[in-house]
Design a protein around this motif. Structure first.
Motif, PDB file in Angstrom:
ATOM      1  N   ILE A  78     -52.885  57.109 -59.673  1.00 17.94           N
ATOM      2  CA  ILE A  78     -52.721  58.377 -60.477  1.00 17.94           C
ATOM      3  C   ILE A  78     -51.198  58.726 -60.270  1.00 17.94           C
ATOM      4  O   ILE A  78     -50.801  58.868 -59.121  1.00 17.94           O
ATOM      5  CB  ILE A  78     -53.571  59.309 -60.108  1.00 17.94           C
ATOM      6  N   ASN A  79     -50.491  58.976 -61.157  1.00 11.61           N
ATOM      7  CA  ASN A  79     -49.122  59.465 -61.183  1.00 11.61           C
ATOM      8  C   ASN A  79     -49.274  61.011 -60.908  1.00 11.61           C
ATOM      9  O   ASN A  79     -49.909  61.658 -61.411  1.00 11.61           O
ATOM     10  CB  ASN A  79     -48.517  59.014 -62.463  1.00 11.61           C
ATOM     11  N   PRO A  80     -48.137  61.405 -60.378  1.00 12.07           N
ATOM     12  CA  PRO A  80     -47.897  63.049 -60.312  1.00 12.07           C
ATOM     13  C   PRO A  80     -47.646  63.313 -61.664  1.00 12.07           C
ATOM     14  O   PRO A  80     -46.991  62.674 -62.442  1.00 12.07           O
ATOM     15  CB  PRO A  80     -46.561  62.958 -59.542  1.00 12.07           C
ATOM     16  N   GLY A  81     -48.222  64.619 -61.871  1.00 12.34           N
ATOM     17  CA  GLY A  81     -48.117  65.191 -63.147  1.00 12.34           C
ATOM     18  C   GLY A  81     -49.239  64.794 -64.066  1.00 12.34           C
ATOM     19  O   GLY A  81     -49.388  65.374 -64.983  1.00 12.34           O
ATOM     20  N   THR A  82     -49.967  63.758 -63.726  1.00 12.31           N
ATOM     21  CA  THR A  82     -51.266  63.733 -64.505  1.00 12.31           C
ATOM     22  C   THR A  82     -52.106  64.696 -64.770  1.00 12.31           C
ATOM     23  O   THR A  82     -52.380  65.420 -63.917  1.00 12.31           O
ATOM     24  CB  THR A  82     -52.031  62.285 -63.892  1.00 12.31           C
ATOM     25  N   ARG A  83     -52.403  64.780 -66.048  1.00 10.50           N
ATOM     26  CA  ARG A  83     -53.506  65.936 -66.325  1.00 10.50           C
ATOM     27  C   ARG A  83     -54.640  65.398 -65.977  1.00 10.50           C
ATOM     28  O   ARG A  83     -55.296  64.188 -66.314  1.00 10.50           O
ATOM     29  CB  ARG A  83     -53.227  66.538 -67.932  1.00 10.50           C
ATOM     30  N   LEU A  84     -55.604  66.517 -65.518  1.00  8.56           N
ATOM     31  CA  LEU A  84     -56.982  66.151 -65.115  1.00  8.56           C
ATOM     32  C   LEU A  84     -57.934  67.030 -65.498  1.00  8.56           C
ATOM     33  O   LEU A  84     -58.176  68.021 -65.135  1.00  8.56           O
ATOM     34  CB  LEU A  84     -57.260  66.014 -63.345  1.00  8.56           C
ATOM     35  N   GLY A  85     -58.203  66.884 -66.742  1.00  4.86           N
ATOM     36  CA  GLY A  85     -59.247  67.750 -67.686  1.00  4.86           C
ATOM     37  C   GLY A  85     -60.659  67.983 -66.970  1.00  4.86           C
ATOM     38  O   GLY A  85     -61.059  66.854 -66.789  1.00  4.86           O
ATOM     39  N   GLU A  86     -61.049  69.015 -66.998  1.00  9.21           N
ATOM     40  CA  GLU A  86     -62.297  69.299 -66.390  1.00  9.21           C
ATOM     41  C   GLU A  86     -63.468  68.509 -67.239  1.00  9.21           C
ATOM     42  O   GLU A  86     -64.224  67.941 -66.718  1.00  9.21           O
ATOM     43  CB  GLU A  86     -62.523  70.701 -66.339  1.00  9.21           C
ATOM     44  N   GLN A  87     -63.430  68.661 -68.711  1.00  8.94           N
ATOM     45  CA  GLN A  87     -64.458  68.162 -69.472  1.00  8.94           C
ATOM     46  C   GLN A  87     -64.455  66.593 -69.338  1.00  8.94           C
ATOM     47  O   GLN A  87     -65.490  65.771 -69.215  1.00  8.94           O
ATOM     48  CB  GLN A  87     -64.493  68.684 -70.821  1.00  8.94           C
ATOM     49  N   LYS A  88     -63.276  66.294 -69.468  1.00 10.00           N
ATOM     50  CA  LYS A  88     -62.977  64.473 -69.186  1.00 10.00           C
ATOM     51  C   LYS A  88     -63.824  64.062 -68.185  1.00 10.00           C
ATOM     52  O   LYS A  88     -64.597  63.211 -68.049  1.00 10.00           O
ATOM     53  CB  LYS A  88     -61.629  64.029 -69.438  1.00 10.00           C
ATOM     54  N   LEU A  89     -63.291  64.730 -66.926  1.00 14.89           N
ATOM     55  CA  LEU A  89     -63.791  64.344 -65.719  1.00 14.89           C
ATOM     56  C   LEU A  89     -65.181  64.503 -65.585  1.00 14.89           C
ATOM     57  O   LEU A  89     -66.174  63.458 -65.202  1.00 14.89           O
ATOM     58  CB  LEU A  89     -63.251  65.013 -64.588  1.00 14.89           C
ATOM     59  N   ALA A  90     -65.801  65.429 -66.231  1.00 16.68           N
ATOM     60  CA  ALA A  90     -67.225  65.877 -66.116  1.00 16.68           C
ATOM     61  C   ALA A  90     -68.145  64.752 -66.891  1.00 16.68           C
ATOM     62  O   ALA A  90     -69.167  64.324 -66.714  1.00 16.68           O
ATOM     63  CB  ALA A  90     -67.553  67.230 -66.929  1.00 16.68           C
ATOM     64  N   ASP A  91     -67.588  64.475 -68.193  1.00 21.59           N
ATOM     65  CA  ASP A  91     -68.096  63.268 -68.829  1.00 21.59           C
ATOM     66  C   ASP A  91     -68.194  61.961 -67.985  1.00 21.59           C
ATOM     67  O   ASP A  91     -69.223  61.262 -67.921  1.00 21.59           O
ATOM     68  CB  ASP A  91     -67.435  63.127 -70.028  1.00 21.59           C
ATOM     69  N   LEU A  92     -66.885  61.903 -67.317  1.00 20.77           N
ATOM     70  CA  LEU A  92     -66.784  60.317 -66.488  1.00 20.77           C
ATOM     71  C   LEU A  92     -67.669  60.312 -65.536  1.00 20.77           C
ATOM     72  O   LEU A  92     -68.390  59.449 -65.303  1.00 20.77           O
ATOM     73  CB  LEU A  92     -65.073  60.482 -66.021  1.00 20.77           C
ATOM     74  N   PHE A  93     -67.814  61.183 -64.889  1.00 21.79           N
ATOM     75  CA  PHE A  93     -68.606  61.403 -63.660  1.00 21.79           C
ATOM     76  C   PHE A  93     -70.213  61.850 -63.978  1.00 21.79           C
ATOM     77  O   PHE A  93     -71.225  61.515 -63.319  1.00 21.79           O
ATOM     78  CB  PHE A  93     -68.377  62.122 -62.605  1.00 21.79           C
ATOM     79  N   GLY A  94     -70.372  62.237 -65.349  1.00 22.05           N
ATOM     80  CA  GLY A  94     -71.742  62.387 -65.357  1.00 22.05           C
ATOM     81  C   GLY A  94     -72.449  63.726 -64.957  1.00 22.05           C
ATOM     82  O   GLY A  94     -73.481  63.710 -64.713  1.00 22.05           O
ATOM     83  N   VAL A  95     -71.255  64.848 -64.665  1.00 21.62           N
ATOM     84  CA  VAL A  95     -71.861  65.996 -64.385  1.00 21.62           C
ATOM     85  C   VAL A  95     -71.263  67.336 -65.090  1.00 21.62           C
ATOM     86  O   VAL A  95     -70.651  66.880 -66.126  1.00 21.62           O
ATOM     87  CB  VAL A  95     -71.345  66.147 -63.037  1.00 21.62           C
ATOM     88  N   SER A  96     -71.593  68.370 -64.733  1.00 21.28           N
ATOM     89  CA  SER A  96     -71.183  69.334 -65.576  1.00 21.28           C
ATOM     90  C   SER A  96     -70.117  69.900 -65.024  1.00 21.28           C
ATOM     91  O   SER A  96     -69.352  69.204 -64.029  1.00 21.28           O
ATOM     92  CB  SER A  96     -72.108  70.634 -65.390  1.00 21.28           C
ATOM     93  N   ARG A  97     -69.189  70.559 -65.768  1.00 19.40           N
ATOM     94  CA  ARG A  97     -67.711  71.133 -65.411  1.00 19.40           C
ATOM     95  C   ARG A  97     -67.877  71.632 -63.947  1.00 19.40           C
ATOM     96  O   ARG A  97     -67.049  71.705 -63.230  1.00 19.40           O
ATOM     97  CB  ARG A  97     -67.219  71.985 -66.501  1.00 19.40           C
ATOM     98  N   THR A  98     -68.858  72.376 -63.668  1.00 23.29           N
ATOM     99  CA  THR A  98     -68.804  73.213 -62.431  1.00 23.29           C
ATOM    100  C   THR A  98     -68.533  72.231 -61.283  1.00 23.29           C
ATOM    101  O   THR A  98     -67.670  72.704 -60.716  1.00 23.29           O
ATOM    102  CB  THR A  98     -70.557  73.691 -62.253  1.00 23.29           C
TER     103      THR A  98
END
Lengths: 261, 261
Positions: free
Chosen positions: A21-41
DNA sequence: CTTACAACACTTGTATACAAGTTTGTGAGC
DNA sequence: GCTCACAAACTTGTATACAAGTGTTGTAAG
């Protein structure tokens, strides 16, 4: 399996330590939530934990970004590492033989990865050396601190290091272990200080990190015929923004493509 | 004004550094939310940040508690401080005169608080010395790390220190500053190492922290006739002044393990 | 062709509702 | 009187809905 916040945190951190992961990479909450299969919380929790550890930053209502340390912050990070790691070595009165063996083995792995040209493993192992060394004290708290600092300096290197000097670093590591083996703690501490200083000196902190680096990287490697003739090229030292730096947006502003043909 | 999560975090941390919050104190989300006039969400964020900083811990569905470090964790914390603070001093090549002056002033404040018997200020100032010293390097990252570590050892002292040796600590601080003034960094580092070791040695880490300490403290000071004849008091008397102020969380609600009888 | 502006899509910020688990309180049975 | 079982109250865990901004893009005027 349902990933906990700790899992998410760890996944991101190790991806950073491995240089994926490069510096400056954006980590969107929803994207990650979908990826890990959990909610944004849960994702939010993980991000906030990573923020307090100095790994990511939030830009209000824009998103979470992997930190892009300024030159000043980079200096602080390296100084902090010098302070802690030399202090650590000097506290180490004697190094148990099995620890020395383990460290030697680690350096051997480094060499292997370097020879094999495995960039990913290489970066990961080079950082891991310091973490392993911290382990020698058996102090989990200290190890954790060094781990976070290593993540930080790894990101800094990605931002500012013109060329990786993996071989040199691995060589330094070998020297440090050799000093430890003979019980010469003082020399080991000095070598560590010089090693970290050398890595820092190898950076080009004067060059403002290119805010378009991400895009450029995405576009240049695809060298198929249809690509635009030339990306404007890594620009000469451009004037830095005077007041505060903005968290580089991952996407280009707008393509005022005045291509000359 | 609407307190942000950073405000809540800071409020709790400074209360700990000042010794107003005891280790093991329960910090209920709803209580804090009411207190600060925000929803649980923000409080939760603050608590989770404090958890990653090693200040509080969550016990699933039971609540958030200020950490009660084990003897092993206490040793790690002090060792970490020794490593970092001696490393810091050795990195300090020269100490600007105004920094020395500022440190001398700080030690003078310590003496003042000690003479005045101001327990609260005293504890706060004694911890603050190390933070001020870290400031001398001008490295915010390092200062932050030391701040968190200081909070941790402050809590450890509250748990394990039979008697506070404020005067001795302040004397040590004075010696360290004196060494810095003469430019004898090496001696300053040695003194710091001994100072932290001395504080650690002054603890009684063999004694299991009394899980009923909070309750006992709440009950013993009220020495009116109708009180139960005597609280069993399995441990030698701990002479902590009641200081009838109420902490952020009014209830010192401990998880009562099995009691021996 | 450039620039200004407005609408839109998208992201985080915050509160709230409900689920899940723990502790406490109460009463029946022995 | 004592122990155990069970219910009620309380606490955190998690998801979801909506509010509040931010950046982008389409469009029209200069």
């Amino acid at each position: 399996m349902n990933p906990s916040t700790a899992n998410i945190e760890e996944a991101i951190l190790s991806a950073i330590l491995a240089g994926r992961i490069n510096p400056g990479t954006r980590l969107g909450e929803q994207k990650l939530a979908d990826l890990f299969g959990v909610s944004r919380t849960r994702v939010r929790e993980a991000m906030m934990r990573l923020e307090t550890r100095g790994i990511v930053q939030v830009s209000a209502r824009r998103g979470w970004f992997v930190i892009e340390p300024s030159a000043e912050e980079a200096r602080e990070a390296f100084q902090t590492r010098r302070v802690i790691e030399t202090g650590l070595l000097q506290t180490l009165r004697r190094v148990p033989p099995e620890v020395v063996r383990s460290l030697k083995e680690h350096v051997a792995f480094e060499r292997e990865a370097i020879d094999a040209g495995d960039v990913q493993s290489r970066a990961c192992l080079l950082g891991d050396f310091h973490i392993h060394l911290a382990d020698a004290l058996g102090n989990r708290l200290l190890t954790e601190i060094i781990r976070d600092l290593t993540a930080r300096t790894t990101l800094i290197s990605m931002l500012y290091q013109p060329t990786e000097k993996a071989e040199e670093s691995s060589h330094d590591h070998g020297d440090i272990v050799a000093a430890l083996e003979t019980g010469d703690i003082e020399t080991a501490a000095r070598l560590m200080d010089e090693h970290i200083a050398k890595v820092e000196a190898g950076l080009d902190l004067t060059a403002k990190p290119d805010p378009l680096a991400g895009l450029r990287e995405l576009l240049t490697p695809s060298t198929f015929a249809g690509a635009p003739p030339s990306i404007p090229s890594p620009n000469p030292p451009l004037g830095r923004a005077p007041s505060g730096r903005r968290p580089a947006a991952p996407r280009a502003h707008r393509h005022s493509s005045r291509k000359e043909d």
